[in-house]
Design an enzyme around this catalytic site. Structure first.
Site, PDB file in Angstrom:
ATOM      1  CE1 TYR A 153      -2.954   3.134   0.583  1.00 17.26           C
ATOM      2  CE2 TYR A 153      -3.627   2.198   2.685  1.00 17.26           C
ATOM      3  CZ  TYR A 153      -3.737   3.185   1.727  1.00 17.26           C
ATOM      4  OH  TYR A 153      -4.632   4.215   1.906  1.00 17.26           O
ATOM      5  CB  ILE A 185      -8.568  -0.002  -2.484  1.00 14.50           C
ATOM      6  CG1 ILE A 185      -8.136  -1.476  -2.609  1.00 14.50           C
ATOM      7  CG2 ILE A 185      -9.079   0.294  -1.072  1.00 14.50           C
ATOM      8  CD1 ILE A 185      -7.025  -1.896  -1.663  1.00 14.50           C
ATOM      9  CE  LYS A 207      -5.765   2.282  -1.713  1.00 12.22           C
ATOM     10  NZ  LYS A 207      -6.331   2.584  -0.379  1.00 12.22           N
TER      11      LYS A 207
END
Length: 303
Positions: free
Chosen positions: A141, A212, A169
């Protein structure tokens, strides 16, 4: 690695808000209702205590309570992603093991924050974390504006060789960085997810597998529509869903984006409460703009 969970990292995953009561305690009953609301709208995965879920301000015990509640309510209908990244490698591993024991399907591990980390330190950190939970799929992330640390595309490619690091992500908002992740991991069976809601369709067209998407807390059907229409080949409909996100995102200029998102969910009539102090203020001008935006979007059938 034969025992690793088999999860396809794709579609629209909601970083679900953490409902709170007026005393800032967690409202688990409303959390259950939000899980059902998202699943009924067709969401492809639920991600508790991400940035929009205020993971940065929840205690370890609160995170465990939120995660177990989401897993129980989801009941296997969609994968559950757990945000387990902390500043230290040691605490990150502890959180990863907690999430694994609770039954999470995927771990989303944000970069360490505050202290500056080299790319070498990030590789060592993520490798040790992955080795500690070898049966859990891990998503890197990257959100450097919040953590102060960025994962470079070459580093993502290096970490993609770790057997259970299966995706990344990117919430940098930098198209070149997101595209860099996609290009650097092409043909590696690695999934790149957009963390910027304005770039979802563009990312999908370039080879990303999903997103996301914080705005899914407000408009789950519309956000799912970006992916589903793209996947079915209806680019015009996908573009319409993508464009529809812009007015809400324009309200982010008035305050912290996750404060704006949670306030929007509350204005839609869901008792999710405010963000935990001190990150809970939206100026009167921002409240007016947000209310007007939601009213206009309601008239369009978005919410």
């Amino acid at each position: 690695m034969t025992d690793m969970k088999k999860i396809e990292l794709k579609g629209i995953i909601v970083p679900i808000v953490t409902p709170m009561n007026e005393d800032e305690s967690i409202n688990l009953e409303e959390l259950r209702r939000q899980v059902d609301r998202q699943i009924e709208a067709g969401i492809h995965g639920i991600f508790p205590f991400g940035t929009n879920g205020e993971g940065y301000i929840l205690s370890g015990a609160e995170k465990e309570a939120v995660l177990t509640t989401v897993i129980d309510q989801a009941a296997g209908r969609v994968p559950v992603y757990a945000g387990t990244g902390c500043i230290s490698t040691r605490e990150t591993i502890e959180q990863c093991k907690m999430a694994e024991a609770a039954g999470a399907d995927v771990l989303s591990v944000i970069t360490p924050s505050f202290a500056k980390a080299s790319q070498h330190e990030l590789v060592v950190h993520y490798t040790k974390v992955a080795e500690a939970v070898p049966n859990m799929p891990i998503v890197l992330y990257n959100i450097p504006a919040r953590t102060g640390n960025a994962i470079e595309p070459d580093t993502v490619a290096e970490l993609a060789q770790v057997p259970n690091i299966l995706g990344a992500k990117d919430s940098s908002g930098d198209w070149d960085n997101l595209k860099g992740y996609i290009d650097a991991t092409a043909d590696m069976g690695f999934s790149v997810l957009s963390g910027n809601d304005a770039l979802i369709l563009r990312a999908l067209q370039a080879g990303a597998t999903g997103a996301i998407a914080g705005c899914a807390n407000v408009y789950p059907k519309n956000m799912v529509g970006i992916y589903e229409n793209w996947a079915s080949g209806d680019l015009e409909a996908a573009e319409k869903c993508q464009a529809a996100v812009a007015p809400l995102r324009d309200c982010f200029k008035y305050g912290n984006p996750n404060t704006v998102v949670k306030t929007a969910v509350k204005l839609l009539g869901y008792p999710v409460g405010a963000c935990r102090a001190p990150f809970n203020y939206l100026c009167p001008e921002g409240m007016e703009a947000l209310a007007a935006t939601l009213e206009a979007d309601r008239a369009k059938g978005m919410c």
